[in-house]
Design an enzyme around this catalytic site. Structure first.
Site, PDB file in Angstrom:
ATOM      1  N   TYR A 168       1.143 184.416  13.901  1.00 38.09           N
ATOM      2  CA  TYR A 168       2.132 184.965  12.980  1.00 38.09           C
ATOM      3  C   TYR A 168       1.844 184.612  11.522  1.00 38.09           C
ATOM      4  O   TYR A 168       2.516 185.122  10.622  1.00 38.09           O
ATOM      5  CB  TYR A 168       3.530 184.484  13.355  1.00 38.09           C
ATOM      6  CG  TYR A 168       4.257 185.405  14.325  1.00 38.09           C
ATOM      7  CD1 TYR A 168       3.585 186.425  14.993  1.00 38.09           C
ATOM      8  CD2 TYR A 168       5.608 185.246  14.577  1.00 38.09           C
ATOM      9  CE1 TYR A 168       4.241 187.243  15.880  1.00 38.09           C
ATOM     10  CE2 TYR A 168       6.280 186.070  15.467  1.00 38.09           C
ATOM     11  CZ  TYR A 168       5.597 187.070  16.112  1.00 38.09           C
ATOM     12  OH  TYR A 168       6.260 187.892  16.988  1.00 38.09           O
ATOM     13  N   LYS A 238      -3.214 174.674  24.575  1.00 34.90           N
ATOM     14  CA  LYS A 238      -4.572 174.818  25.105  1.00 34.90           C
ATOM     15  C   LYS A 238      -5.461 173.790  24.412  1.00 34.90           C
ATOM     16  O   LYS A 238      -6.558 174.063  23.940  1.00 34.90           O
ATOM     17  CB  LYS A 238      -5.085 176.247  24.872  1.00 34.90           C
ATOM     18  CG  LYS A 238      -6.390 176.589  25.573  1.00 34.90           C
ATOM     19  CD  LYS A 238      -6.296 176.575  27.085  1.00 34.90           C
ATOM     20  CE  LYS A 238      -7.637 177.005  27.696  1.00 34.90           C
ATOM     21  NZ  LYS A 238      -7.643 176.812  29.160  1.00 34.90           N
ATOM     22  N   ASP A 292      -2.595 177.973  30.267  1.00 36.85           N
ATOM     23  CA  ASP A 292      -2.931 178.884  31.367  1.00 36.85           C
ATOM     24  C   ASP A 292      -2.387 178.375  32.694  1.00 36.85           C
ATOM     25  O   ASP A 292      -1.915 179.142  33.534  1.00 36.85           O
ATOM     26  CB  ASP A 292      -4.438 179.125  31.443  1.00 36.85           C
ATOM     27  CG  ASP A 292      -5.253 177.846  31.451  1.00 36.85           C
ATOM     28  OD1 ASP A 292      -6.117 177.693  32.325  1.00 36.85           O
ATOM     29  OD2 ASP A 292      -5.029 176.986  30.569  1.00 36.85           O
ATOM     30  N   ASP A 316       4.843 183.570  23.415  1.00 41.13           N
ATOM     31  CA  ASP A 316       5.024 184.989  23.695  1.00 41.13           C
ATOM     32  C   ASP A 316       4.630 185.294  25.140  1.00 41.13           C
ATOM     33  O   ASP A 316       5.359 185.959  25.884  1.00 41.13           O
ATOM     34  CB  ASP A 316       4.180 185.816  22.724  1.00 41.13           C
ATOM     35  CG  ASP A 316       4.764 187.197  22.493  1.00 41.13           C
ATOM     36  OD1 ASP A 316       5.878 187.470  22.975  1.00 41.13           O
ATOM     37  OD2 ASP A 316       4.115 188.001  21.806  1.00 41.13           O
TER      38      ASP A 316
END
Length: 429
Positions: A168, A238, A292, A316
């Site tokens: 963003y 991550k 993940d 998201d």
């Protein structure tokens, strides 16, 4: 305007009609001063916004009335309605931003974001202009809504998604431009990252993750968990690959937990190393998971998670995955929060092919309004909204999207669905 003595609320707008009744919500110390009839700006949005926004207004106003309050709606404009009113080049009028800033609490419908070309997201622009740094998405199952999983009731998570950084930030350069070639040379020649970028056209984006942005997001998630008797906050990242951005988010999140909350918050490592898994009563456990793997965990270990704190892109993905388990994004509510500001909004898109047909499901926007009512401190009204929505759907009075997935029931229009919810509010109140 009646009852409005605060100078900040003596506002005039060129294209926005300020209602005669109602008062502005104002800041009072670290909280809000909310009148019995607050003025609340509303953006209908694009596409199906013309259907779901009025439905939400009907329900939210009924819940307010049933609990001794009222809402004075102020229509403000963005997207297609702004272009109609202000001119083709005006997607987000400055006075719309000013009105939401002035009145502090607002609600909006979906706004269209083009893929690959055109203006950048209006949703992102609103969040950044108003510094609405926390995108909050509560995900819970409404009884009677068809779900693709066996036990959708296990899903009860609240995702806190950072709203100003990561993708963003909008630092992105198009292939073939002078800017991207300059950045490519800098990365390769000045920073020594050679033999990483393939030859030929390349688009490059920059992913900023700051200590300031990370800590205020995690702090908000922990505060929410403490205030709402939630057991855990999970930092999602991550960091095993992106060690200095996503890994830093994780580290800064733990710093907040360890340095600012004392015995109220305990990390997962401390919980097991020093307390053998025995958390102090009323405390919040802070842990972390790889992004993940978390997409798997929300499906296979749904009831083990409570509040999720994430960077923008991961949030998201994960909040949408959670939304799928409760019946889809047509049900999923959301809101954006800054310092003493709230802009509620549904998660779903604008679905322009259904616009104006009075057929789509307004539940997500109605439940987004429920978050807004909670933020106003109108807990009874917020509870009425959820209970009435659940009662209506359980009675199988539903819009076409749910009707085609259930046996029997009555298929109703968007506006009729809202009226059925209002009838249940009146019964429950």
């Amino acid at each position: 305007m009646a009852g409005m003595d605060d100078p900040q609320n003596e506002m005039s707008y060129e294209q926005i009609e300020v209602p005669d009744e109602g008062e502005a919500i104002t800041a009072e110390g670290e909280g809000l001063s909310v009148p019995e009839t607050p003025v609340i700006p509303i953006i209908y949005g694009d596409g199906i916004g013309v259907d779901v926004a009025p439905a939400a207004q009907t329900v939210l106003e009924a819940a307010a009335n049933a609990t001794g309050n009222d809402i004075s709606w102020m229509r403000v404009y963005a997207g297609e309605h702004a272009r109609e009113r202000y001119g083709e080049e005006v997607h987000l009028p400055e006075e719309t931003v000013s009105a939401i800033r002035d009145y502090r609490v607002a609600i909006k419908g979906p706004l269209t974001t083009p893929v690959g070309a055109g203006f950048r997201s209006l949703n992102v622009a609103l969040r950044k202009k108003l510094d609405l740094y926390a995108n909050v998405r509560p995900t819970y199952h409404i009884d009677g809504v068809p779900s693709p999983v066996k036990n959708p009731g296990q899903m009860d998570m609240v995702t806190f998604r950072e709203n100003t950084e990561d993708v963003y930030a909008g630092i992105e350069f198009e292939a073939g431009t002078d800017e991207v070639e300059k950045l490519k040379r800098f990365v390769e020649e000045e920073m020594g990252a050679r033999d990483v970028i393939h030859d030929g056209p390349v688009g490059i984006g920059v992913k900023p993750i700051t200590e300031y942005g990370s800590k205020r997001l995690v702090r908000r998630a922990i505060d929410y968990a403490l205030e709402h008797d939630r057991e855990s906050v999970t930092l999602i990242h991550k960091g095993n690959i992106m060690k200095f951005t996503e890994g830093a988010f994780r580290d800064w999140g733990y710093e907040v937990a360890e340095e600012e909350y004392g015995d109220e918050v305990i990390t997962e490592d401390t919980l097991w190393e020093e307390r053998d898994g025995d958390a102090p009563e009323g405390s919040v456990v802070v842990n972390d998971r790889i992004a993940d793997n978390m997409l798997q965990q929300v499906l296979t270990r749904t009831d083990e998670y409570d509040v999720l704190a994430t960077m923008n892109l991961n949030g998201d993905y994960i909040s949408d995955a959670c939304g799928a388990q409760i019946g889809g994004l047509g049900i999923a509510p959301g809101a954006n929060f800054g310092d003493l500001r709230c802009l509620a909004e549904p998660v779903h898109g604008s679905a322009p092919k259904y616009a104006g047909q009075d057929k789509v499901n307004p539940t997500a926007m109605i439940l987004s309004g429920r978050i807004m009512l909670e933020y106003l401190g109108w807990e009874e009204a917020a509870s009425l909204v959820r209970e009435a929505v659940e009662a209506t759907i359980s009675e199988k009075t539903v819009t076409y999207d749910l009707h085609r997935q259930i046996d029997g029931g009555e298929k109703v229009a968007t506006s009729e669905f809202a009226e059925a919810i209002v009838a249940n509010i009146e019964t429950l109140a």
